[in-house]
Scaffold this active site. Sequence first.
Site, PDB file in Angstrom:
ATOM      1  N   THR A  91       0.859  -1.031   0.060  1.00  0.00           N
ATOM      2  CA  THR A  91      -0.080   0.002   0.083  1.00  0.00           C
ATOM      3  C   THR A  91       0.783   1.287   0.021  1.00  0.00           C
ATOM      4  O   THR A  91       2.176   1.084   0.265  1.00  0.00           O
ATOM      5  CB  THR A  91      -0.922   0.174   1.163  1.00  0.00           C
ATOM      6  OG1 THR A  91      -1.619   1.235   1.138  1.00  0.00           O
ATOM      7  CG2 THR A  91      -0.312   0.092   2.699  1.00  0.00           C
ATOM      8  N   ASN A 118      -0.636   3.985   1.327  1.00  0.00           N
ATOM      9  CA  ASN A 118      -1.450   4.611   2.135  1.00  0.00           C
ATOM     10  C   ASN A 118      -0.885   4.601   3.695  1.00  0.00           C
ATOM     11  O   ASN A 118      -0.824   3.558   4.099  1.00  0.00           O
ATOM     12  CB  ASN A 118      -2.870   3.925   2.129  1.00  0.00           C
ATOM     13  CG  ASN A 118      -3.971   4.755   3.123  1.00  0.00           C
ATOM     14  OD1 ASN A 118      -3.469   5.123   4.066  1.00  0.00           O
ATOM     15  ND2 ASN A 118      -5.223   4.839   2.665  1.00  0.00           N
ATOM     16  N   GLY A 171      -1.777   6.007   6.271  1.00  0.00           N
ATOM     17  CA  GLY A 171      -2.908   5.377   7.385  1.00  0.00           C
ATOM     18  C   GLY A 171      -3.156   4.093   7.495  1.00  0.00           C
ATOM     19  O   GLY A 171      -3.163   3.365   8.666  1.00  0.00           O
ATOM     20  N   ASP A 224      -7.882  -5.299  -0.376  1.00  0.00           N
ATOM     21  CA  ASP A 224      -8.936  -4.826  -1.241  1.00  0.00           C
ATOM     22  C   ASP A 224     -10.048  -4.636  -0.571  1.00  0.00           C
ATOM     23  O   ASP A 224     -10.656  -5.387   0.305  1.00  0.00           O
ATOM     24  CB  ASP A 224      -8.932  -5.358  -2.605  1.00  0.00           C
ATOM     25  CG  ASP A 224      -9.602  -4.540  -3.603  1.00  0.00           C
ATOM     26  OD1 ASP A 224      -9.210  -3.608  -3.943  1.00  0.00           O
ATOM     27  OD2 ASP A 224     -10.685  -5.176  -4.056  1.00  0.00           O
ATOM     28  N   ASP A 267     -17.310   7.308   4.123  1.00  0.00           N
ATOM     29  CA  ASP A 267     -17.603   7.210   5.787  1.00  0.00           C
ATOM     30  C   ASP A 267     -18.729   8.043   6.144  1.00  0.00           C
ATOM     31  O   ASP A 267     -19.652   7.786   6.939  1.00  0.00           O
ATOM     32  CB  ASP A 267     -16.324   7.467   6.612  1.00  0.00           C
ATOM     33  CG  ASP A 267     -15.350   6.378   6.739  1.00  0.00           C
ATOM     34  OD1 ASP A 267     -16.036   5.230   6.828  1.00  0.00           O
ATOM     35  OD2 ASP A 267     -14.127   6.471   6.892  1.00  0.00           O
ATOM     36  N   HIS A 322     -14.375  -3.138   8.850  1.00  0.00           N
ATOM     37  CA  HIS A 322     -13.864  -4.207   8.103  1.00  0.00           C
ATOM     38  C   HIS A 322     -12.546  -4.497   8.212  1.00  0.00           C
ATOM     39  O   HIS A 322     -12.116  -5.794   8.166  1.00  0.00           O
ATOM     40  CB  HIS A 322     -14.609  -3.946   6.611  1.00  0.00           C
ATOM     41  CG  HIS A 322     -14.252  -2.593   6.099  1.00  0.00           C
ATOM     42  ND1 HIS A 322     -14.338  -1.417   7.188  1.00  0.00           N
ATOM     43  CD2 HIS A 322     -13.698  -2.219   4.984  1.00  0.00           C
ATOM     44  CE1 HIS A 322     -13.769  -0.322   6.251  1.00  0.00           C
ATOM     45  NE2 HIS A 322     -13.596  -0.671   5.000  1.00  0.00           N
TER      46      HIS A 322
END
Length: 212
Positions: A11, A13, A15, A73, A159, A184
């Site tokens: 990733t 990302n 976060g 994913d 969100d 999740h």
Amino acid sequence: MAEKTKIVFATQNAGKLKEIGEILKDLDIKVLSAKEMGIEISVEENGSTFEENAVIKAKAIAQVCEEIVLADDSGLEIDYLNGEPGIYSARYMGEDMPYSIKNAALVKRLEGVPEERRTARFVCVIAAVFPDGEIRTTQGVIEGRIGYEEKGTNGFGYDPIFYVPELGRTTAELSDSEKNAVSHRGKALRKMKEELKKKMQIGGNNENIDCK
Ligand code: IMP
């Protein structure tokens, strides 16, 4: 002294890296991004399920690396829209379209749809490819409803329109730690942690593994 086992997470990302580092912190594992390992490859997510896409991403990195590789994913499935946007969640209306517009469009598509038919879920699949070629996947789901307008400023993506009835809030109204506890991704990561623990016991030590 033996070096810590490394795990590469496919990733960009920051976060997500932080989140997985938090969840795995008691495992004596070092989590690195593919970029930190000097791996920069772009992967076409052409699978037809979350699981296929997570495996595609993890395998692509594993081909050029001898560490344990993880990839995830995820996406939003809205029942009234037959599971849309699903695996196309990031690409829905275009990658660069602001989420305020994507969210407004989804709310509009559910105009007049009563509360009980606004059911939706966030799904996340994590795939692990181990140096011996074994592949394991875990899945986490959070059930909710699509709201009538955006609420909350935390989180990202969908969100603000994802309302969790049991909490009486959208996931954009939860703090990071509250969201990780029920999300999740948090659920899939905690399941993957158990898989890693099992595998590392079976596989013995990984001292000699080195990444190119
Ligand atoms: P990816 O798994 O990073 O490719 O994310 C897929 C897309 O699903 C994201 O770009 C968001 O549109 C959506 N998504 C996944 N998880 C979340 C979440 O926790 N909140 C809001 N949107 C999410």
